[in-house]
Design a protein around this motif. Structure first.
Motif, PDB file in Angstrom:
ATOM      1  N   ARG A 100       1.124  11.757   2.339  1.00  0.00           N
ATOM      2  CA  ARG A 100       1.396  12.517   3.561  1.00  0.00           C
ATOM      3  C   ARG A 100       1.617  13.980   3.208  1.00  0.00           C
ATOM      4  NH1 ARG A 100      -0.379   9.231   7.359  1.00  0.00           N
ATOM      5  NH2 ARG A 100       0.753   7.268   7.409  1.00  0.00           N
ATOM      6  N   GLU A 137       0.839  -1.198   0.000  1.00  0.00           N
ATOM      7  CA  GLU A 137       0.000   0.000   0.000  1.00  0.00           C
ATOM      8  C   GLU A 137       0.872   1.245   0.000  1.00  0.00           C
ATOM      9  OE1 GLU A 137      -2.367  -0.085   3.560  1.00  0.00           O
ATOM     10  OE2 GLU A 137      -0.705   0.551   4.814  1.00  0.00           O
ATOM     11  N   THR A 192       0.519   5.657   1.120  1.00  0.00           N
ATOM     12  CA  THR A 192      -0.272   6.662   1.817  1.00  0.00           C
ATOM     13  C   THR A 192       0.300   8.039   1.522  1.00  0.00           C
ATOM     14  OG1 THR A 192      -0.653   5.084   3.613  1.00  0.00           O
ATOM     15  CG2 THR A 192      -1.162   7.393   4.062  1.00  0.00           C
ATOM     16  N   ASP A 233       4.212   7.661   1.622  1.00  0.00           N
ATOM     17  CA  ASP A 233       4.778   6.552   2.390  1.00  0.00           C
ATOM     18  C   ASP A 233       4.507   5.263   1.628  1.00  0.00           C
ATOM     19  OD1 ASP A 233       5.807   7.988   4.526  1.00  0.00           O
ATOM     20  OD2 ASP A 233       4.005   7.776   5.749  1.00  0.00           O
TER      21      ASP A 233
END
Length: 134
Positions: A76, A72, A74, A95
């Protein structure tokens, strides 16, 4: 993912598939001279349906992200400002969590201020997950 050097060479030649995103810019003569990178090829970031490859200069290793290796990602964002200012500075990165448990932070080295690079990176990963069933 196909050979990263072949992908960069193909992008430099300008003959790329329509589903690739290519970001490039001219290396400044003065900044290149001061950094010792004046003779290096221009910076290049290529985002393909399978991942991303970035060449910044000869002193930095290629940055390669293979979407198949990711569990995955993410987005930020952190904002900061001074109390007497109405201006906010944003730090934006992605990330990365790999299937093998490794973690990393992705932000273009050569195109850090170009938010289209992060958008293209996230869009390509989303399409990869949707079409590859991962």
């Amino acid at each position: 993912m196909t050979d990263p050097l072949m992908i960069l060479r193909q992008a430099r030649e300008g003959n790329v598939p329509v589903d690739w995103r290519v970001f490039t810019k001219k290396r400044g003569k003065i900044s290149g001279f001061l950094r010792g990178t004046a003779d290096d090829p221009d910076p290049l970031l290529v985002i393909t349906p399978d991942g991303a490859i970035e060449y910044a200069d000869e002193r930095k290793p290629l940055m390669i992200v293979n979407f198949c290796d990711l569990a995955e990602m993410t987005l930020r964002v952190v904002g900061s400002s001074f109390s007497d200012s109405s201006t906010v500075s944003l730090a934006v990165w992605v990330d990365l969590n790999y299937r093998d448990g490794r973690k990393d932070k992705w932000k273009s080295k050569a195109f850090a201020d170009n938010m289209q690079t992060i958008q293209g990176f996230i869009e390509a990963y989303g399409a990869h997950k949707a079409f590859r069933g991962r």
